[in-house]
Design an enzyme around this catalytic site. Structure first.
Site, PDB file in Angstrom:
ATOM      1  N   TYR A   1       0.831  -1.212   0.000  1.00  0.00           N
ATOM      2  CA  TYR A   1       0.000   0.000   0.000  1.00  0.00           C
ATOM      3  C   TYR A   1       0.863   1.260   0.000  1.00  0.00           C
ATOM      4  CZ  TYR A   1      -3.068   3.613   1.925  1.00  0.00           C
ATOM      5  OH  TYR A   1      -3.740   4.789   2.146  1.00  0.00           O
TER       6      TYR A   1
ATOM      7  N   ASP B   1     -10.565   9.486   6.090  1.00  0.00           N
ATOM      8  CA  ASP B   1      -9.246  10.117   6.096  1.00  0.00           C
ATOM      9  C   ASP B   1      -9.404  11.604   5.903  1.00  0.00           C
ATOM     10  OD1 ASP B   1      -6.627  10.915   5.757  1.00  0.00           O
ATOM     11  OD2 ASP B   1      -6.176   9.493   4.155  1.00  0.00           O
TER      12      ASP B   1
END
Lengths: 125, 125
Positions: free
Chosen positions: B15, B39
């Protein structure tokens, strides 16, 4: 109402100070009455001050030092990385979990989750 | 079934590699179809690969480097601290969030939550 970031920062530091030098009773007072605790994540979730107090009572009398490494605070949450060293006299055990806490509007901890596993334990740190 | 810790560790590293050098399409492939993304924590929760892809599309073309600082894995969860530096040519912006991800039995990300706030941004890192 969301607890101010500055209040959350103070409570996290006080929490680590109490883990090192306080009593389980003092630690539990930082938690809301119906708070939850999951340490480590994946283990049974404890709910309420009595159960949480029982968890911290296991630390009473241990010689521990704590050190806050990194702290992020947003929207009533704290995520932090800290080190805790337990000195048994002959050996030292070091853990450095990542924890996530949530807080109510009064700044009391409503949940704590600790991320670590046995593979993170360091002996004779 | 819980994804093995080793698989989760690999996915977290992949990631971060993809955030630095991959495309949003590659990143989204790490997520489960009905995954959620928050986020930073406290902002709108995005659900599903299309919405999540839109989030990462905003990073496509940016010159970013990432560095994993600390990773804890337990019970299908990862909690990690990483640094991401964005180089705009003239200035560098450094963020170092703490993130928590959950994984399904196939090792796909089912949720991601990033803990940071504006006060953690460092300019000219």
């Amino acid at each position: 109402m969301v607890a101010p970031n500055a209040d959350i920062r103070s409570t996290v530091q006080r929490y680590l100070d109490l883990v090192a030098d306080g009593t389980s009773t003092e630690i539990v007072a930082l938690y809301a009455p119906d708070a939850t605790l999951e340490d480590p994540v994946g283990s049974e979730v404890l709910r309420g001050r009595e159960a949480i107090g029982g968890f911290y009572a296991g630390l009473d009398g241990l010689a521990m030092t704590t050190n806050l490494v990194t702290l992020r605070v947003c929207a009533g949450h704290a995520a932090f990385h800290f080190e805790v060293v337990t000195d048994t006299g002959g050996m030292k055990f070091k853990m450095a979990p990542l924890e996530v806490m949530t807080f109510d509007g009064d700044g009391l901890i409503t949940s704590m989750r600790a991320f670590w596993s046995d593979e993170d334990l360091v002996v004779d740190a």
